[in-house]
Design a protein around this motif. Structure first.
Motif, PDB file in Angstrom:
ATOM      1  N   GLU A 205      39.704  49.698  28.908  1.00 15.64           N
ATOM      2  CA  GLU A 205      40.298  49.511  27.594  1.00 15.64           C
ATOM      3  C   GLU A 205      39.274  49.638  26.464  1.00 15.64           C
ATOM      4  OE1 GLU A 205      42.107  45.720  27.937  1.00 15.64           O
ATOM      5  OE2 GLU A 205      43.823  46.441  29.100  1.00 15.64           O
ATOM      6  N   ASN A 206      38.018  49.342  26.760  1.00 14.69           N
ATOM      7  CA  ASN A 206      36.972  49.408  25.729  1.00 14.69           C
ATOM      8  C   ASN A 206      35.983  50.529  26.012  1.00 14.69           C
ATOM      9  OD1 ASN A 206      37.479  46.724  24.122  1.00 14.69           O
ATOM     10  ND2 ASN A 206      37.594  46.172  26.283  1.00 14.69           N
ATOM     11  N   ALA A 207      36.469  51.599  26.662  1.00  8.00           N
ATOM     12  CA  ALA A 207      35.584  52.677  27.109  1.00  8.00           C
ATOM     13  C   ALA A 207      34.818  53.318  25.953  1.00  8.00           C
ATOM     14  CB  ALA A 207      36.405  53.727  27.862  1.00  8.00           C
ATOM     15  N   ILE A 210      32.032  50.986  24.517  1.00  6.63           N
ATOM     16  CA  ILE A 210      30.938  50.885  25.488  1.00  6.63           C
ATOM     17  C   ILE A 210      30.124  52.176  25.521  1.00  6.63           C
ATOM     18  CG2 ILE A 210      30.410  50.638  27.950  1.00  6.63           C
ATOM     19  CD1 ILE A 210      32.912  48.823  28.118  1.00  6.63           C
ATOM     20  N   ALA A 211      30.822  53.316  25.431  1.00  2.49           N
ATOM     21  CA  ALA A 211      30.131  54.610  25.439  1.00  2.49           C
ATOM     22  C   ALA A 211      29.243  54.763  24.206  1.00  2.49           C
ATOM     23  CB  ALA A 211      31.153  55.741  25.509  1.00  2.49           C
ATOM     24  N   PHE A 212      29.731  54.328  23.042  1.00  2.42           N
ATOM     25  CA  PHE A 212      28.913  54.406  21.828  1.00  2.42           C
ATOM     26  C   PHE A 212      27.669  53.528  21.947  1.00  2.42           C
ATOM     27  CE2 PHE A 212      32.648  55.985  19.254  1.00  2.42           C
ATOM     28  CZ  PHE A 212      32.037  57.160  18.867  1.00  2.42           C
ATOM     29  N   TYR A 213      27.852  52.340  22.521  1.00  2.48           N
ATOM     30  CA  TYR A 213      26.731  51.417  22.685  1.00  2.48           C
ATOM     31  C   TYR A 213      25.789  51.830  23.823  1.00  2.48           C
ATOM     32  CZ  TYR A 213      28.395  47.695  19.560  1.00  2.48           C
ATOM     33  OH  TYR A 213      28.756  46.948  18.474  1.00  2.48           O
ATOM     34  N   ALA A 217      24.776  49.892  31.677  1.00  3.72           N
ATOM     35  CA  ALA A 217      23.951  49.003  32.511  1.00  3.72           C
ATOM     36  C   ALA A 217      24.429  47.555  32.404  1.00  3.72           C
ATOM     37  CB  ALA A 217      22.484  49.114  32.098  1.00  3.72           C
ATOM     38  N   GLN A 218      24.718  47.131  31.168  1.00  7.77           N
ATOM     39  CA  GLN A 218      25.213  45.764  30.964  1.00  7.77           C
ATOM     40  C   GLN A 218      26.563  45.559  31.639  1.00  7.77           C
ATOM     41  OE1 GLN A 218      24.438  42.686  30.330  1.00  7.77           O
ATOM     42  NE2 GLN A 218      24.274  42.614  28.090  1.00  7.77           N
ATOM     43  N   GLU A 219      27.453  46.546  31.509  1.00  9.39           N
ATOM     44  CA  GLU A 219      28.767  46.437  32.136  1.00  9.39           C
ATOM     45  C   GLU A 219      28.645  46.413  33.656  1.00  9.39           C
ATOM     46  OE1 GLU A 219      31.707  45.903  30.603  1.00  9.39           O
ATOM     47  OE2 GLU A 219      30.456  45.716  28.812  1.00  9.39           O
ATOM     48  N   ARG A 220      27.736  47.256  34.188  1.00  8.09           N
ATOM     49  CA  ARG A 220      27.550  47.285  35.641  1.00  8.09           C
ATOM     50  C   ARG A 220      27.048  45.930  36.146  1.00  8.09           C
ATOM     51  NH1 ARG A 220      27.001  50.915  39.993  1.00  8.09           N
ATOM     52  NH2 ARG A 220      26.916  49.559  41.835  1.00  8.09           N
TER      53      ARG A 220
END
Length: 575
Positions: A205-207, A210-213, A217-220
């Motif tokens: 939902e926040n792809a 997250i891609a811009f940021y 690594a943090q999400e993983r």
């Protein structure tokens, strides 16, 4: 949870299906007994080397199987039909309670319960399917117990006594050593799996953000941490299940030898035919399966009980007629904001706090908005601007005072990020209504008024279905949301930074249309350009203090000063 289905408006269908299943089970059990008897006769014929005696039970077995196979298939089909209908009814009941009174919002913003979506979509399915399955298993076990115990008793009284002692011992061991631990582990496994799935949903939902940021690594790390809890709990669960499987296998395999050991003396002495021993062994296994049903189904029963606990917790919060847990003494004495109907919007001595917090955002706010007024709410970030709008919308209740409000259908809310359904362009325009009286020409004209003249043509017409959140920019989404206001023509429009993604020209044009409509406006905005579209400004100081001033005398860039100490006053004004 189950009682309303069996005693309410669906009781006739429910009991009819249950009676049909019981009849099918009786037929299936009778055919099983007949097949067991013929198997014993067939074995005796072989032992006696009597060909004439042999073919008679063979033909009887084939005739029995010709009836047993379709009966078996139809029984399981009707069982699944029953479970499917019950699931449809129960899911509808949960959804009614979940959506009524904005309960979904309260559960989503609070911490009373985790993953209500998973409980509705999966736990209800598990509950209805396994409830029917286990009910029929226990009823079938009773039938088997009655039918085969008669056969077993006629062959050997000793075998019946051994079987009862053996079954009681097995059930006691299973319940004592495996009961509570497996239920707890399965409960936590369901919760861990739901949390893991939710973390993957948030990633999807926040792809874009997250891609811009470049936050992969943090999400993983977060997903790995959530998944690690799944694996560690499951590792503990399967260790406990390993011990259960060892016990279940030992319990069932000993029954292969036990009846023959007990009956061996009679067979070897010639008092009992080999076929009767085979018949007794089959009856022994059937009766043991009936009385040992808890042992045989213990693993799935523990998962079932864990799922019931999660579903019961949700039902206490959303189902009508189910009382929630009693409030604590402190919670019972805690005041809340009252909502009363009125012809216009007014706040009377409103004190507002965040949910489950004693922090005061706004203290003793009183004002009256007459038709045509336009109030701009300003203040530093975190001072309570959006919180005030949530209270006016009836989403927040913590605090005290009274909010006088017109009928809910006369109030329309525009958030900063509009909600767009995965449906047609028409449904986006008329949302939250299901249908409207405007024709296609009028809807297309509204798109032009909000500066989206070619949108319908570009996407394939008003009935085109698209992923609108991905197809449209945030600015286009905000303009489409303004179109909803023009469709519904509410008396009051509440805007929470609803033009943050628009250029000044589009912003001024859309605000002018709202002012020309005569609607009362309540806005949150941070741009000086919107000031001219409002009559008054409510400035929040962040410590509970506030002041209401004329819009013409307000300056956006002027540093905020603390409100002087004063008694609460009613700020009434007419635009």
């Amino acid at each position: 949870m189950a009682r309303p289905y069996w005693l309410g408006d669906q009781k006739k269908r429910a009991w009819t299906l249950l009676m049909l299943l019981i009849v099918l089970m009786l037929v299936d059990t009778k055919l099983a007994v007949m097949l067991n008897n013929q198997t014993g006769e067939l074995t005796s014929a072989l032992a006696a080397r009597n060909s004439g005696r042999f073919w008679t039970p063979v033909r009887a077995c084939l005739s029995i199987l010709a009836l047993a196979v379709p009966t078996y298939a139809f029984y399981y089909y009707m069982r699944d039909v029953f479970a499917n209908q019950w699931r449809r009814w129960l899911t509808g009941r949960f959804l009614d309670g979940y959506l009524k009174g904005r309960k979904y919002y309260e559960l989503g913003s609070g911490s009373e319960i985790d993953n209500p979506d998973q409980r509705i979509s999966e736990d209800i399915n598990t509950f209805t399917g396994r409830s029917i399955n286990f009910l029929l298993i226990f009823l079938g076990s009773i039938m088997q117990l009655v039918a085969f115990s008669t056969v077993l008793w006629s062959i050997s009284h000793v075998l019946v006594g051994v079987l009862v002692a053996y079954a009681v011992m097995g059930n006691v061991v299973a319940l004592y050593f495996f009961g509570s631990p497996l239920i707890q582990l399965n409960f936590w496994q369901l919760r861990r799996e739901a949390d893991f799935r939710f973390s993957l949903m948030r990633l999807r939902e926040n792809a874009e953000s997250i891609a811009f940021y470049r936050g992969e690594a943090q999400e993983r790390t977060h997903i790995d941490r959530t998944f690690d809890k799944v694996i560690r709990n499951f590792a503990t669960l399967i260790k406990k299940q390993r011990a259960l499987n060892f016990f279940q296998r030992t319990f069932s395999q000993l029954t292969v030898v036990l009846p023959y050991v007990i009956l061996a003396g009679g067979v070897l002495s010639g008092e009992l035919e080999v076929g009767r021993a085979t018949q007794a062994a089959g009856a022994f296994s059937a009766v043991l399966g009936a009385v040992g049903v808890i042992v045989d189904n213990f693993e799935s029963l523990s998962r079932f009980v864990a799922g019931i606990g999660r579903l019961q917790a949700l039902s206490n919060l959303v189902l009508p007629g189910v009382a929630p847990a009693p409030a604590t003494a402190a919670g019972a004495e805690r005041p809340c904001i009252r909502m009363t109907p009125c012809t216009h919007l007014a706040l009377e001595s409103l004190t507002l706090c965040p949910p489950q917090s004693d922090r005061v955002l706004i203290k003793e706010l009183s004002l009256v908005l007459k038709p045509g007024d336009a109030l701009l709410i300003t203040g530093d970030s975190g001072c309570g601007k959006s919180s005030l709008l949530r209270a006016i919308a009836g989403l927040w209740h913590e605090g005290s005072g009274v909010i006088h409000h017109p009928p809910i259908e006369d109030v329309f809310f525009l958030p900063q990020q509009p909600y767009l359904q995965a449906s047609t362009l028409r449904s986006q325009l008329i949302y939250p209504s299901v249908r409207c009286d405007l024709n296609d020409g009028q809807l297309l004209e509204i798109l032009e008024q909000v500066h989206l003249p070619r949108l319908a043509e570009r996407v394939g017409g008003l009935d085109a279905v698209q992923d609108w959140e991905k197809l449209l920019s945030v600015g286009e989404q905000q303009r489409l949301a303004f179109g909803r206001v023009l469709v519904h023509k509410p008396d009051i429009v509440i805007l929470d930074e609803a033009t943050s993604a628009l250029d000044s020209g589009n912003e001024a044009s859309l605000y002018a249309r709202l002012r020309d409509s005569g609607a009362t406006l309540v806005s949150i905005a941070h741009r000086a350009g919107v000031l001219r579209h409002h009559t008054h400004v409510l400035h929040l100081h962040g410590d509970g203090g506030w002041e209401v001033i004329e819009a013409s005398g307000y300056e956006f860039d002027k540093p905020a000063t603390p409100a002087p100490a004063r008694q609460p006053v009613a700020a009434s004004f007419v635009g």
